[in-house]
Design a protein around this motif. Structure first.
Motif, PDB file in Angstrom:
ATOM      1  N   ALA A  19       0.829  -1.205   0.000  1.00  0.00           N
ATOM      2  CA  ALA A  19       0.000   0.000   0.000  1.00  0.00           C
ATOM      3  C   ALA A  19       0.864   1.256   0.000  1.00  0.00           C
ATOM      4  CB  ALA A  19      -0.931  -0.009   1.209  1.00  0.00           C
ATOM      5  N   PHE A  20       1.932   1.246   0.796  1.00  0.00           N
ATOM      6  CA  PHE A  20       2.827   2.405   0.839  1.00  0.00           C
ATOM      7  C   PHE A  20       3.496   2.615  -0.515  1.00  0.00           C
ATOM      8  CE2 PHE A  20       7.074   4.199   1.621  1.00  0.00           C
ATOM      9  CZ  PHE A  20       6.724   5.391   2.244  1.00  0.00           C
ATOM     10  N   ALA A  21       3.980   1.524  -1.120  1.00  0.00           N
ATOM     11  CA  ALA A  21       4.632   1.645  -2.427  1.00  0.00           C
ATOM     12  C   ALA A  21       3.659   2.194  -3.464  1.00  0.00           C
ATOM     13  CB  ALA A  21       5.176   0.283  -2.863  1.00  0.00           C
ATOM     14  N   GLY A  22       2.423   1.729  -3.435  1.00  0.00           N
ATOM     15  CA  GLY A  22       1.433   2.227  -4.382  1.00  0.00           C
ATOM     16  C   GLY A  22       1.185   3.715  -4.216  1.00  0.00           C
ATOM     17  N   LEU A  23       1.094   4.177  -2.982  1.00  0.00           N
ATOM     18  CA  LEU A  23       0.884   5.605  -2.753  1.00  0.00           C
ATOM     19  C   LEU A  23       2.077   6.427  -3.231  1.00  0.00           C
ATOM     20  CD1 LEU A  23      -0.720   5.510   0.817  1.00  0.00           C
ATOM     21  CD2 LEU A  23      -1.857   6.154  -1.326  1.00  0.00           C
ATOM     22  N   GLN A  24       3.278   5.887  -3.092  1.00  0.00           N
ATOM     23  CA  GLN A  24       4.469   6.633  -3.513  1.00  0.00           C
ATOM     24  C   GLN A  24       4.574   6.750  -5.029  1.00  0.00           C
ATOM     25  OE1 GLN A  24       6.029   8.261  -1.068  1.00  0.00           O
ATOM     26  NE2 GLN A  24       4.453   7.194   0.138  1.00  0.00           N
ATOM     27  N   LEU A  25       3.870   5.904  -5.758  1.00  0.00           N
ATOM     28  CA  LEU A  25       3.882   6.003  -7.216  1.00  0.00           C
ATOM     29  C   LEU A  25       3.222   7.284  -7.714  1.00  0.00           C
ATOM     30  CD1 LEU A  25       3.090   2.321  -8.249  1.00  0.00           C
ATOM     31  CD2 LEU A  25       5.188   3.598  -8.759  1.00  0.00           C
ATOM     32  N   THR A  26       2.450   7.944  -6.853  1.00  0.00           N
ATOM     33  CA  THR A  26       1.822   9.199  -7.250  1.00  0.00           C
ATOM     34  C   THR A  26       2.817  10.350  -7.280  1.00  0.00           C
ATOM     35  OG1 THR A  26       1.210   9.745  -4.957  1.00  0.00           O
ATOM     36  CG2 THR A  26      -0.362   8.438  -6.237  1.00  0.00           C
ATOM     37  N   ALA A  27       4.021  10.152  -6.777  1.00  0.00           N
ATOM     38  CA  ALA A  27       5.025  11.230  -6.744  1.00  0.00           C
ATOM     39  C   ALA A  27       6.410  10.639  -6.962  1.00  0.00           C
ATOM     40  CB  ALA A  27       4.962  11.989  -5.425  1.00  0.00           C
ATOM     41  N   VAL A  28       6.643  10.132  -8.161  1.00  0.00           N
ATOM     42  CA  VAL A  28       7.958   9.576  -8.473  1.00  0.00           C
ATOM     43  C   VAL A  28       8.993  10.695  -8.573  1.00  0.00           C
ATOM     44  CG1 VAL A  28       9.280   8.265 -10.176  1.00  0.00           C
ATOM     45  CG2 VAL A  28       6.949   7.585  -9.619  1.00  0.00           C
ATOM     46  N   THR A  29       8.586  11.864  -9.068  1.00  0.00           N
ATOM     47  CA  THR A  29       9.466  13.024  -9.111  1.00  0.00           C
ATOM     48  C   THR A  29       8.896  14.101  -8.187  1.00  0.00           C
ATOM     49  OG1 THR A  29       8.274  13.957 -10.997  1.00  0.00           O
ATOM     50  CG2 THR A  29      10.161  12.541 -11.470  1.00  0.00           C
ATOM     51  N   GLY A  30       9.595  15.223  -8.122  1.00  0.00           N
ATOM     52  CA  GLY A  30       9.132  16.325  -7.293  1.00  0.00           C
ATOM     53  C   GLY A  30       9.650  16.299  -5.868  1.00  0.00           C
ATOM     54  N   ARG A  31      10.510  15.353  -5.526  1.00  0.00           N
ATOM     55  CA  ARG A  31      11.016  15.248  -4.158  1.00  0.00           C
ATOM     56  C   ARG A  31      12.406  15.857  -3.993  1.00  0.00           C
ATOM     57  NH1 ARG A  31       7.858  10.991  -1.731  1.00  0.00           N
ATOM     58  NH2 ARG A  31       6.849   9.690  -3.307  1.00  0.00           N
ATOM     59  N   ALA A  32      13.016  16.292  -5.084  1.00  0.00           N
ATOM     60  CA  ALA A  32      14.396  16.759  -5.006  1.00  0.00           C
ATOM     61  C   ALA A  32      14.514  17.995  -4.131  1.00  0.00           C
ATOM     62  CB  ALA A  32      14.917  17.075  -6.409  1.00  0.00           C
ATOM     63  N   SER A  33      15.573  18.029  -3.335  1.00  0.00           N
ATOM     64  CA  SER A  33      15.893  19.209  -2.539  1.00  0.00           C
ATOM     65  C   SER A  33      17.197  19.796  -3.101  1.00  0.00           C
ATOM     66  CB  SER A  33      16.072  18.818  -1.077  1.00  0.00           C
ATOM     67  OG  SER A  33      17.405  18.417  -0.835  1.00  0.00           O
ATOM     68  N   LEU A  54      13.294   4.283  -6.228  1.00  0.00           N
ATOM     69  CA  LEU A  54      13.377   2.929  -5.695  1.00  0.00           C
ATOM     70  C   LEU A  54      14.298   2.846  -4.481  1.00  0.00           C
ATOM     71  CD1 LEU A  54      13.513   0.821  -8.987  1.00  0.00           C
ATOM     72  CD2 LEU A  54      11.769   0.658  -7.195  1.00  0.00           C
ATOM     73  N   ALA A  55      15.391   3.599  -4.514  1.00  0.00           N
ATOM     74  CA  ALA A  55      16.282   3.619  -3.353  1.00  0.00           C
ATOM     75  C   ALA A  55      15.541   4.154  -2.134  1.00  0.00           C
ATOM     76  CB  ALA A  55      17.512   4.478  -3.648  1.00  0.00           C
ATOM     77  N   GLY A  56      14.763   5.213  -2.311  1.00  0.00           N
ATOM     78  CA  GLY A  56      13.974   5.749  -1.208  1.00  0.00           C
ATOM     79  C   GLY A  56      12.959   4.751  -0.703  1.00  0.00           C
ATOM     80  N   LEU A  57      12.308   4.037  -1.611  1.00  0.00           N
ATOM     81  CA  LEU A  57      11.311   3.051  -1.218  1.00  0.00           C
ATOM     82  C   LEU A  57      11.947   1.926  -0.398  1.00  0.00           C
ATOM     83  CD1 LEU A  57       8.343   2.132  -1.471  1.00  0.00           C
ATOM     84  CD2 LEU A  57       9.032   0.837  -3.507  1.00  0.00           C
ATOM     85  N   VAL A  58      13.075   1.422  -0.853  1.00  0.00           N
ATOM     86  CA  VAL A  58      13.765   0.354  -0.123  1.00  0.00           C
ATOM     87  C   VAL A  58      14.173   0.826   1.265  1.00  0.00           C
ATOM     88  CG1 VAL A  58      15.870  -1.043  -0.077  1.00  0.00           C
ATOM     89  CG2 VAL A  58      14.545  -0.859  -2.193  1.00  0.00           C
ATOM     90  N   VAL A  59      14.699   2.037   1.356  1.00  0.00           N
ATOM     91  CA  VAL A  59      15.123   2.586   2.643  1.00  0.00           C
ATOM     92  C   VAL A  59      13.927   2.742   3.579  1.00  0.00           C
ATOM     93  CG1 VAL A  59      15.967   4.707   3.729  1.00  0.00           C
ATOM     94  CG2 VAL A  59      17.212   3.717   1.806  1.00  0.00           C
ATOM     95  N   ALA A  60      12.815   3.268   3.056  1.00  0.00           N
ATOM     96  CA  ALA A  60      11.627   3.477   3.890  1.00  0.00           C
ATOM     97  C   ALA A  60      11.070   2.152   4.403  1.00  0.00           C
ATOM     98  CB  ALA A  60      10.559   4.233   3.103  1.00  0.00           C
ATOM     99  N   LEU A  61      10.960   1.177   3.523  1.00  0.00           N
ATOM    100  CA  LEU A  61      10.407  -0.114   3.929  1.00  0.00           C
ATOM    101  C   LEU A  61      11.344  -0.842   4.888  1.00  0.00           C
ATOM    102  CD1 LEU A  61       8.848  -1.379   0.566  1.00  0.00           C
ATOM    103  CD2 LEU A  61       7.708  -0.290   2.505  1.00  0.00           C
ATOM    104  N   ALA A  62      12.654  -0.721   4.679  1.00  0.00           N
ATOM    105  CA  ALA A  62      13.599  -1.356   5.596  1.00  0.00           C
ATOM    106  C   ALA A  62      13.469  -0.785   7.002  1.00  0.00           C
ATOM    107  CB  ALA A  62      15.026  -1.180   5.078  1.00  0.00           C
ATOM    108  N   GLY A  63      13.349   0.531   7.097  1.00  0.00           N
ATOM    109  CA  GLY A  63      13.176   1.142   8.408  1.00  0.00           C
ATOM    110  C   GLY A  63      11.888   0.707   9.076  1.00  0.00           C
TER     111      GLY A  63
END
Length: 437
Positions: free
Chosen positions: A21-35, A149-158
């Motif tokens: 469910a979390f991964a699916g929600l993150q698909l709505t914002a693949v870009t736009g996260r850059a700082s 994908l790196a962000g997703l793996v990090v989030a799910l691992a935590g």
């Protein structure tokens, strides 16, 4: 036994469903996260993967300007993403000119592209861990999908480490799944998905918390390996956060050991955990010193000289502490206006008062590490974000789920057994994934 297996299977299924469910929600914002800092890490990763510094900088600029097309944060002229309302071409042109300027003015070495002066870029040169993680992702999937994908793996691992820590402390599957969901839903999940080093440091911090729980529950070899490994990896990601976490854990376990000794029930496990974390804190400090990485003095000058673009202050500390007062006054006003964190901390206090768990000392230390990290960077530009103080959010993530379970019942007048390191049950689970409750 069938019921135990059924509960375990349902728990694993719940863990998987939350992740999907979390991964699916993150698909709505693949870009736009850059700082503004994303391009520094990305250029570092591309340089490590074998690309020239010039090409790594070009690709990092392209990603930063494209990814931030819809970002609401205004630009910081010499380091930032595309300005609000500006075109992608203008963004690329401005950052390319900045690289050329700093290359002409002495920034000619290092793994990161010269987006700023060499002294400022040295901060990112001291954080190779996150760029190293990015290499396989950006190599196989490109910059856009690789960073996502790196962000997703990090989030799910935590989030899984949070679940395992709660389960290892004796909490039920319900509580563990609640902790996983909270981690992903609160700013911890948001920060983990950002293409920055903070999310990876946070995930490694949850692994350290898991190791601390295992230490207190008697699984000392596995626990020590997680604590040592987690802090060692965090050293390469954000060594200042590793130092603060190790120091906070040392203080917490030492206080626990001293209190229990005063009460006549000394806890050997808490004492050993304090010694281990103290040794690791000293090792982190010594390692950063030997590598000549930026220090607290450098951090204060960075804040007060606009990233070293103005002359250093002879004595930065009076101005730094004045900035502390300004920041925390504004921060408290912000919390009073939007009291999400205060409400969660109130629930945390309830959990601390009514529940006994081996996870509580590590959770308190993680929260303290978050406050200390923010105190070291009292930057008003970060007031609306959660990045620097994100470890504080681990406190509600790790404690509020304990309220899902009923407190353990003991016969009237019966004291907890000696050496009971704040456990929820006298019968520890055989493994984090085994069933209880």
């Amino acid at each position: 036994m069938p019921n135990i297996r059924t509960t375990q299977h349902l728990g694993l299924l719940g863990m998987l469903l939350i992740a999907v469910a979390f991964a699916g929600l993150q698909l709505t914002a693949v870009t736009g996260r850059a700082s503004p800092d994303t391009k520094n890490y990305l250029s570092y990763a591309l340089s490590l993967s074998g690309e020239s510094r010039q090409e790594a900088g070009r690709r990092a600029i392209a990603y930063s300007c494209d990814s931030a097309q819809h970002a609401p944060i205004p630009t910081i002229p010499w380091t930032s993403r595309k300005a609000a309302g500006g075109s992608e071409a203008a963004c690329v042109r401005r950052l390319t000119d900045s690289v050329a300027y700093w290359s002409r003015n002495g920034n000619t070495s290092g793994m990161t592209a010269p987006f700023a002066n060499h002294r400022f870029m040295a901060i990112f040169e001291s954080r190779p861990g996150y760029p190293l993680l990015l290499i396989p992702f950006v190599t196989l999937f490109g910059t856009v999908w690789g960073l996502w994908l790196a962000g997703l793996v990090v989030a799910l691992a935590g989030s899984v480490c949070v679940l395992l820590a709660l389960r290892s402390a004796g909490a039920s599957w319900r509580a563990g799944l609640a902790g996983q969901a909270l981690y992903l839903a609160l700013p911890t999940g948001t920060v983990a998905m950002q293409p920055l080093s903070d999310g990876l440091a946070l995930a490694l911090g949850t692994a350290v918390v898991l190791g601390c729980v295992l230490l207190l529950r008697g699984r000392e070899q596995t626990g020590a390996a997680l604590v040592v490994g987690g802090l060692a990896l965090m050293f390469s990601v954000r060594y200042s956060q590793a130092l603060l976490l190790a120091a906070a854990l040392t203080a917490g376990f030492a206080s626990r050991w001293a209190w229990q000794r005063y009460r006549g029930r000394p806890q050997v496990r808490a004492g050993r955990a304090a010694v281990l974390c103290g040794v690791l804190a000293a090792a982190v400090y010594a390692g950063a010193h030997l590598l000549s990485w930026p220090t607290g003095q450098d951090s204060a000058q960075d804040l007060l000289t606009h990233h070293y673009q103005r002359p250093d202050l002879p004595d930065p500390w009076p101005a730094f502490f004045a900035q502390e007062r300004v920041f925390w006054t504004a921060w408290l006003h912000r919390q009073a206006t939007y009291p999400v964190l205060p409400v969660l901390l109130a629930l945390t206090g309830w959990a601390l008062w009514t529940r006994r768990s081996a996870i509580l000392p590590a959770a308190l230390a993680a929260g303290a590490a978050g406050l200390l990290n923010q105190a070291g960077h009292p930057n008003l530009d970060q007031l609306l974000g959660h990045r620097l103080i994100v470890f504080l959010w681990l406190l509600p993530v790790l404690t509020i789920p304990l309220l899902v379970d009923r407190p353990p019942r003991r016969p009237p007048g019966e004291a907890p057994p000696a050496g009971d390191d704040l456990v929820t049950s006298a019968k520890p689970p055989a493994s984090p994934l085994s069933s209880s409750g």
